[in-house]
Write a protein that holds these residues in place. Structure first.
Motif, mmCIF file in Angstrom:
data_model
loop_
_atom_site.group_PDB
_atom_site.id
_atom_site.type_symbol
_atom_site.label_atom_id
_atom_site.label_comp_id
_atom_site.label_asym_id
_atom_site.label_seq_id
_atom_site.Cartn_x
_atom_site.Cartn_y
_atom_site.Cartn_z
ATOM 1 N N ARG A 16 0.750 -1.127 -0.007
ATOM 2 C CA ARG A 16 -0.097 0.076 0.093
ATOM 3 C C ARG A 16 0.583 1.269 0.094
ATOM 4 N NH1 ARG A 16 -1.260 3.408 3.771
ATOM 5 N NH2 ARG A 16 -0.623 2.039 5.315
ATOM 6 N N THR A 17 1.600 1.582 0.797
ATOM 7 C CA THR A 17 2.353 2.659 1.173
ATOM 8 C C THR A 17 3.529 2.889 -0.147
ATOM 9 O OG1 THR A 17 2.566 2.370 3.493
ATOM 10 C CG2 THR A 17 4.251 4.142 2.705
ATOM 11 N N PRO A 18 4.208 2.092 -0.431
ATOM 12 C CA PRO A 18 4.959 2.335 -1.749
ATOM 13 C C PRO A 18 4.240 2.645 -2.990
ATOM 14 C CG PRO A 18 5.880 0.418 -0.836
ATOM 15 C CD PRO A 18 4.704 0.810 -0.045
ATOM 16 N N LEU A 19 2.987 2.014 -3.202
ATOM 17 C CA LEU A 19 2.142 2.260 -4.467
ATOM 18 C C LEU A 19 1.523 3.699 -4.432
ATOM 19 C CD1 LEU A 19 0.655 -1.331 -5.194
ATOM 20 C CD2 LEU A 19 2.823 0.138 -6.246
ATOM 21 N N GLU A 20 1.228 3.939 -3.100
ATOM 22 C CA GLU A 20 0.491 5.135 -3.009
ATOM 23 C C GLU A 20 1.550 6.333 -3.162
ATOM 24 O OE1 GLU A 20 -1.282 5.224 1.063
ATOM 25 O OE2 GLU A 20 -3.156 4.195 0.420
ATOM 26 N N GLU A 21 2.775 6.117 -2.854
ATOM 27 C CA GLU A 21 3.820 7.152 -3.003
ATOM 28 C C GLU A 21 3.936 7.216 -4.440
ATOM 29 O OE1 GLU A 21 6.530 9.224 -0.669
ATOM 30 O OE2 GLU A 21 4.184 9.307 -0.751
ATOM 31 N N LEU A 22 4.212 6.271 -5.249
ATOM 32 C CA LEU A 22 4.311 6.095 -6.437
ATOM 33 C C LEU A 22 3.155 6.764 -7.114
ATOM 34 C CD1 LEU A 22 5.822 2.855 -6.748
ATOM 35 C CD2 LEU A 22 7.177 4.961 -7.632
ATOM 36 N N ALA A 23 1.996 6.660 -6.735
ATOM 37 C CA ALA A 23 0.866 7.344 -7.249
ATOM 38 C C ALA A 23 0.914 8.797 -7.041
ATOM 39 C CB ALA A 23 -0.642 6.705 -6.944
ATOM 40 N N ARG A 24 1.309 9.192 -5.996
ATOM 41 C CA ARG A 24 1.576 10.441 -5.499
ATOM 42 C C ARG A 24 2.594 11.289 -6.438
ATOM 43 N NH1 ARG A 24 4.864 13.755 -3.008
ATOM 44 N NH2 ARG A 24 6.216 11.939 -2.376
ATOM 45 N N VAL A 25 3.527 10.846 -6.731
ATOM 46 C CA VAL A 25 4.511 11.431 -7.667
ATOM 47 C C VAL A 25 4.221 11.585 -9.229
ATOM 48 C CG1 VAL A 25 6.215 11.373 -5.638
ATOM 49 C CG2 VAL A 25 6.252 9.380 -7.740
ATOM 50 N N LEU A 26 3.247 10.495 -9.515
ATOM 51 C CA LEU A 26 3.069 10.592 -11.046
ATOM 52 C C LEU A 26 1.975 11.456 -11.484
ATOM 53 C CD1 LEU A 26 2.956 6.522 -11.236
ATOM 54 C CD2 LEU A 26 4.605 8.103 -12.417
ATOM 55 N N ARG A 27 2.199 12.052 -12.381
ATOM 56 C CA ARG A 27 1.266 13.012 -13.050
ATOM 57 C C ARG A 27 -0.002 12.212 -13.595
ATOM 58 N NH1 ARG A 27 0.656 12.576 -18.305
ATOM 59 N NH2 ARG A 27 2.252 11.959 -19.491
ATOM 60 N N PRO A 28 -1.202 12.843 -13.537
ATOM 61 C CA PRO A 28 -2.397 12.528 -14.235
ATOM 62 C C PRO A 28 -1.924 11.872 -15.586
ATOM 63 C CG PRO A 28 -2.915 14.423 -13.056
ATOM 64 C CD PRO A 28 -1.570 14.276 -13.167
ATOM 65 N N GLY A 29 -2.275 10.737 -15.853
ATOM 66 C CA GLY A 29 -2.110 9.942 -17.110
ATOM 67 C C GLY A 29 -0.648 9.082 -17.227
ATOM 68 N N ALA A 30 0.144 9.455 -16.151
ATOM 69 C CA ALA A 30 1.515 8.804 -16.196
ATOM 70 C C ALA A 30 1.396 7.407 -16.192
ATOM 71 C CB ALA A 30 2.329 9.370 -15.122
ATOM 72 N N ARG A 31 2.531 6.711 -16.273
ATOM 73 C CA ARG A 31 2.475 5.003 -16.206
ATOM 74 C C ARG A 31 3.665 4.522 -15.208
ATOM 75 N NH1 ARG A 31 3.946 7.326 -20.128
ATOM 76 N NH2 ARG A 31 6.043 6.500 -20.704
ATOM 77 N N LEU A 32 3.019 3.389 -14.714
ATOM 78 C CA LEU A 32 3.930 2.578 -13.684
ATOM 79 C C LEU A 32 4.064 1.276 -14.327
ATOM 80 C CD1 LEU A 32 5.368 1.788 -11.113
ATOM 81 C CD2 LEU A 32 3.239 1.720 -10.045
ATOM 82 N N CYS A 33 5.072 0.614 -14.472
ATOM 83 C CA CYS A 33 5.362 -0.627 -14.787
ATOM 84 C C CYS A 33 6.014 -1.547 -13.716
ATOM 85 C CB CYS A 33 6.319 -0.939 -16.037
ATOM 86 S SG CYS A 33 6.468 -2.450 -16.343
ATOM 87 N N LEU A 34 5.301 -2.626 -13.167
ATOM 88 C CA LEU A 34 6.009 -3.259 -12.258
ATOM 89 C C LEU A 34 6.305 -4.506 -12.634
ATOM 90 C CD1 LEU A 34 3.310 -2.956 -9.109
ATOM 91 C CD2 LEU A 34 5.595 -1.683 -9.394
ATOM 92 N N ALA A 35 7.369 -5.256 -12.450
ATOM 93 C CA ALA A 35 7.651 -6.564 -12.700
ATOM 94 C C ALA A 35 8.282 -7.399 -11.402
ATOM 95 C CB ALA A 35 9.010 -6.415 -13.880
ATOM 96 N N PHE A 36 7.803 -8.514 -11.572
ATOM 97 C CA PHE A 36 8.048 -9.364 -10.025
ATOM 98 C C PHE A 36 7.692 -10.790 -10.584
ATOM 99 C CE2 PHE A 36 3.668 -7.923 -10.618
ATOM 100 C CZ PHE A 36 2.703 -8.904 -10.029
ATOM 101 N N GLY A 37 8.386 -11.870 -9.675
ATOM 102 C CA GLY A 37 8.520 -12.967 -10.006
ATOM 103 C C GLY A 37 6.925 -13.547 -9.468
ATOM 104 N N ASP A 38 6.470 -14.675 -10.566
ATOM 105 C CA ASP A 38 5.395 -15.356 -9.936
ATOM 106 C C ASP A 38 5.315 -15.966 -8.659
ATOM 107 O OD1 ASP A 38 2.522 -16.815 -10.858
ATOM 108 O OD2 ASP A 38 3.818 -18.113 -10.409
ATOM 109 N N ALA A 39 4.451 -15.892 -7.715
ATOM 110 C CA ALA A 39 4.672 -16.463 -6.268
ATOM 111 C C ALA A 39 5.166 -17.749 -6.374
ATOM 112 C CB ALA A 39 3.626 -16.342 -5.677
ATOM 113 N N ALA A 40 4.399 -18.777 -7.051
ATOM 114 C CA ALA A 40 4.680 -20.128 -6.979
ATOM 115 C C ALA A 40 6.142 -20.410 -7.670
ATOM 116 C CB ALA A 40 3.699 -20.875 -8.094
#
Length: 226
Positions: A142-166
């Motif tokens: 929650r906290t990092p994603l809210e921070e990222l949303a805060r610093v992104l301008r309207p319409g800006a993009r975020l890409c997250l890449a992460f390993g499948d849990a399994a």
């Protein structure tokens, strides 16, 4: 910081617990070797995430956990684009600054010591953001994603890449302090932070584990908009 690393001398020498600690926060005598190992192991994943993010001309891009900034140059292909990396490891900040200077990128790229939970940046200052294999080290999504949303301008993009849990559960070091999340959980967290999920890619490749065996890697790439 990107992970998991390729099988190299240093990663084979470290216990799963010590390797996990280095992946979370590269430091000391093994820091540079760990960084280079991760860069080799995760090159294809980083390039896939960078292609999905598609930084355009004059855009400002933020990378969370860039390590020694090995992929900053790939994020700066568009004319007039600018780059900021936020990294928790002071050893990696120093290595990244040297790399950017050697590449002649210091006028367009900057590395700062910091943490995704508290970004020392003004609101709506970024056009794009990227985090590859870093969310395992966030105490909560929650906290990092809210921070990222805060610093992104309207319409800006975020890409997250992460390993499948399994897949991640098959890696011995992931049992030591890694926070693993299902794809649906990350999607929900993005929406809860005020971001709209607009793209998903599955990334699969075959690599070499720390014991020298072949492993089938499985990652998710999520693209969201502010």
């Amino acid at each position: 910081m990107s992970c998991p690393p390729a099988a190299t001398g240093v990663t084979r020498l470290l216990s799963p617990e010590h390797l996990a600690a280095q992946l979370r926060h590269p430091h000391g005598e093994h820091a540079l070797a760990i960084a280079e190992s991760m860069n080799r192991s995760n090159g294809a994943l980083n390039r896939a995430a960078i292609a999905l993010l598609a930084v355009g001309p004059a855009e400002r891009v933020l990378e969370i956990g860039p390590g020694n900034a090995a992929f900053a140059g790939d994020l700066l292909h568009a004319a007039g684009s600018r780059y900021l990396g936020i990294e928790v490891s002071s050893d990696m900040v120093e290595a990244a600054q040297a790399r950017l200077h050697a590449a002649g990128l210091e006028d367009r790229a900057e590395i700062r010591l910091g943490d995704a939970h508290t970004l020392a940046l003004p609101e709506a200052c970024m056009d794009a953001a990227l985090a590859v294999n870093t969310l395992y080290f966030w105490e909560d999504l929650r906290t990092p994603l809210e921070e990222l949303a805060r610093v992104l301008r309207p319409g800006a993009r975020l890409c997250l890449a992460f390993g499948d849990a399994a897949f991640m559960r098959t890696l011995p070091f992931a049992a030591h302090g890694f926070h693993l999340h299902a794809l649906a959980e990350v999607e929900l967290a993005l929406r809860s932070a005020g971001l709209r999920v607009c793209g998903w890619r599955s990334h699969r490749e075959t690599g070499t584990g720390n014991d020298g065996s072949q492993i089938d890697k499985h990652f998710h790439l999520l693209l969201a908009r502010r």
